[in-house]
Design an enzyme around this catalytic site. Structure first.
Site, PDB file in Angstrom:
ATOM      1  N   ASN A 124       7.416  -0.358   2.356  1.00  0.00           N
ATOM      2  CA  ASN A 124       7.601   0.827   1.523  1.00  0.00           C
ATOM      3  C   ASN A 124       6.563   1.853   1.975  1.00  0.00           C
ATOM      4  O   ASN A 124       5.392   1.731   1.652  1.00  0.00           O
ATOM      5  CB  ASN A 124       7.400   0.429   0.052  1.00  0.00           C
ATOM      6  CG  ASN A 124       7.444   1.619  -0.878  1.00  0.00           C
ATOM      7  OD1 ASN A 124       7.798   2.729  -0.475  1.00  0.00           O
ATOM      8  ND2 ASN A 124       7.083   1.390  -2.137  1.00  0.00           N
ATOM      9  N   LYS A 177       6.269   4.891   1.195  1.00  0.00           N
ATOM     10  CA  LYS A 177       5.918   5.857   0.143  1.00  0.00           C
ATOM     11  C   LYS A 177       5.878   7.286   0.708  1.00  0.00           C
ATOM     12  O   LYS A 177       6.636   7.615   1.621  1.00  0.00           O
ATOM     13  CB  LYS A 177       4.593   5.446  -0.511  1.00  0.00           C
ATOM     14  CG  LYS A 177       4.611   3.983  -0.963  1.00  0.00           C
ATOM     15  CD  LYS A 177       3.470   3.602  -1.847  1.00  0.00           C
ATOM     16  CE  LYS A 177       3.589   2.135  -2.209  1.00  0.00           C
ATOM     17  NZ  LYS A 177       2.560   1.672  -3.147  1.00  0.00           N
ATOM     18  N   HIS A 223      10.518   1.270  -8.739  1.00  0.00           N
ATOM     19  CA  HIS A 223       9.154   1.005  -8.274  1.00  0.00           C
ATOM     20  C   HIS A 223       8.162   1.443  -9.351  1.00  0.00           C
ATOM     21  O   HIS A 223       8.412   2.414 -10.072  1.00  0.00           O
ATOM     22  CB  HIS A 223       8.893   1.751  -6.962  1.00  0.00           C
ATOM     23  CG  HIS A 223       7.587   1.362  -6.352  1.00  0.00           C
ATOM     24  ND1 HIS A 223       6.391   1.915  -6.750  1.00  0.00           N
ATOM     25  CD2 HIS A 223       7.277   0.430  -5.417  1.00  0.00           C
ATOM     26  CE1 HIS A 223       5.403   1.335  -6.069  1.00  0.00           C
ATOM     27  NE2 HIS A 223       5.919   0.438  -5.256  1.00  0.00           N
ATOM     28  N   GLU A 273       5.556   3.089  -9.272  1.00  0.00           N
ATOM     29  CA  GLU A 273       5.142   4.499  -9.204  1.00  0.00           C
ATOM     30  C   GLU A 273       6.221   5.405  -9.792  1.00  0.00           C
ATOM     31  O   GLU A 273       5.919   6.456 -10.352  1.00  0.00           O
ATOM     32  CB  GLU A 273       4.789   4.862  -7.755  1.00  0.00           C
ATOM     33  CG  GLU A 273       3.448   4.252  -7.366  1.00  0.00           C
ATOM     34  CD  GLU A 273       3.368   3.746  -5.943  1.00  0.00           C
ATOM     35  OE1 GLU A 273       4.125   4.204  -5.078  1.00  0.00           O
ATOM     36  OE2 GLU A 273       2.520   2.850  -5.700  1.00  0.00           O
ATOM     37  N   GLU A 292       6.143  -6.972  -8.677  1.00  0.00           N
ATOM     38  CA  GLU A 292       4.961  -6.243  -8.228  1.00  0.00           C
ATOM     39  C   GLU A 292       4.042  -5.973  -9.418  1.00  0.00           C
ATOM     40  O   GLU A 292       4.255  -4.983 -10.160  1.00  0.00           O
ATOM     41  CB  GLU A 292       5.359  -4.910  -7.599  1.00  0.00           C
ATOM     42  CG  GLU A 292       6.238  -5.048  -6.375  1.00  0.00           C
ATOM     43  CD  GLU A 292       6.125  -3.817  -5.485  1.00  0.00           C
ATOM     44  OE1 GLU A 292       5.756  -3.972  -4.315  1.00  0.00           O
ATOM     45  OE2 GLU A 292       6.396  -2.700  -5.950  1.00  0.00           O
ATOM     46  N   GLY A 319      -1.787  -1.316  -4.310  1.00  0.00           N
ATOM     47  CA  GLY A 319      -2.692  -0.340  -3.705  1.00  0.00           C
ATOM     48  C   GLY A 319      -4.143  -0.497  -4.137  1.00  0.00           C
ATOM     49  O   GLY A 319      -4.972   0.370  -3.881  1.00  0.00           O
ATOM     50  N   SER A 335      -0.614  -5.334  -2.604  1.00  0.00           N
ATOM     51  CA  SER A 335      -1.709  -5.623  -1.667  1.00  0.00           C
ATOM     52  C   SER A 335      -1.437  -6.829  -0.771  1.00  0.00           C
ATOM     53  O   SER A 335      -2.353  -7.600  -0.455  1.00  0.00           O
ATOM     54  CB  SER A 335      -3.033  -5.797  -2.424  1.00  0.00           C
ATOM     55  OG  SER A 335      -3.364  -4.591  -3.091  1.00  0.00           O
TER      56      SER A 335
HETATM   57  P1  PGA Z   1       0.634  -2.075  -1.581  1.00  0.00           P
HETATM   58  O1  PGA Z   1       1.980  -1.468  -2.216  1.00  0.00           O
HETATM   59  O2  PGA Z   1       1.060  -3.125  -0.599  1.00  0.00           O
HETATM   60  O3  PGA Z   1      -0.066  -0.925  -0.958  1.00  0.00           O
HETATM   61  O4  PGA Z   1      -0.138  -2.670  -2.733  1.00  0.00           O
HETATM   62  C1  PGA Z   1       3.077  -2.286  -2.513  1.00  0.00           C
HETATM   63  C2  PGA Z   1       4.162  -1.492  -3.171  1.00  0.00           C
HETATM   64  O5  PGA Z   1       3.856  -0.557  -3.916  1.00  0.00           O
HETATM   65  O6  PGA Z   1       5.362  -1.747  -2.958  1.00  0.00           O
END
Ligand code: PGA
Length: 251
Positions: A9, A11, A94, A96, A166, A172, A212
């Site tokens: 992803n 983003k 997601h 976000e 998640e 993140g 992460s």
């Molecule tokens: P990350 O993001 O691996 O940077 O934690 C994962 C995601 O948001 O799908």
């Protein structure tokens, strides 16, 4: 036997040249092994990324989609537009989008139905906030996200759906759920699918872990019986770290 899926992803990152370089690197790393590999760039780079991976097994997907077919929906992208480019998957719900943009399960459910109707495979994201985990509400939260987002989705349609667990506190942040914490939720999600649908659906649906994931922790997460791959953010932005995660999933 569920085939592992490693999804990147990207983003809201990367300029076009960077996206194309990364896509080429992922294409070279993906091979034609036992792992499905997917990259989800921002909409404006989809076409360029498609060209960059056209001679590889890498699939391309959207990071979101709108549920209406076409019309006056400024800023939105339709399922038909994604299909027309050749997208196979679309990420939906997601954290976000849920927590920054404010999407609710009802909207995610509308998007999910539109994606399925268009022949796109939704990757439905669910996950709890830190305070929800700390107050013992993890399963209550993800169960209600699953029920709300999957309302009206049939057992047959579930064959096309991928779920991504998640935990929001792990996205993140560099904090990963331990393999035990992740496996526990994945197993509960599978039990939920068996209860809401049937055992065949529960056994067939791929449940990815996200939050992460990096080369250093991918192998132990992927070794868990109910973890079928990863949705990767930060570590998907470098071809070598993404390649190492693909390798861990195929080991
Ligand atoms: P990350 O993001 O691996 O940077 O934690 C994962 C995601 O948001 O799908």
């Amino acid at each position: 036997m569920r085939r592992p899926l490693i999804a990147g992803n990207w983003k809201m990152n990367l300029k076009r040249d960077e996206a194309v370089d990364l896509a080429r690197g992922v294409g070279a790393a993906a091979g034609d092994g036992e792992v499905d590999v997917l990259v989800c760039p921002t909409f404006v780079h989809l076409d360029s990324v498609f060209s960059a991976v056209s001679d590889s097994k890498v699939a391309v997907g959207g990071q979101d989609v709108y549920f209406e077919g076409n019309g006056a929906f400024t800023g939105e992208t339709s399922t038909e537009m994604l299909k027309d480019l050749g997208c196979e998957f679309v990420i939906l719900g997601h954290s976000e989008r849920r927590n920054v943009i404010g999407e609710c399960d009802k909207l995610i459910n509308q998007k999910l139905h539109a994606a399925l109707a268009a022949g796109l495979k939704p990757i439905l994201c669910v996950g709890e906030l830190l305070e929800e985990r700390e107050s013992g509400k993890t399963m209550e939260v993800v169960q209600s996200q699953m029920d709300g987002s999957l309302e009206g989705v049939s057992a047959d349609q579930m064959a096309e759906v991928v779920v991504a667990y998640e935990p929001v506190w792990a996205i993140g942040t560099g904090k990963t759920a331990s393999p035990e914490q992740a496996q526990e939720v994945h197993a509960d999600l599978r039990t939920l699918l068996a209860t809401r649908y049937n055992q065949e659906v529960a056994d067939g649906v791929r449940i990815l872990y996200g939050g992460s994931v990096k080369p250093a922790n991918a192998a132990e997460l992927m070794a868990c019986p109910d973890i079928d791959g990863a949705l990767v953010g930060g570590a998907a932005l470098k071809a070598d770290s993404f390649a190492a995660i693909i390798e861990a999933a195929g080991a």
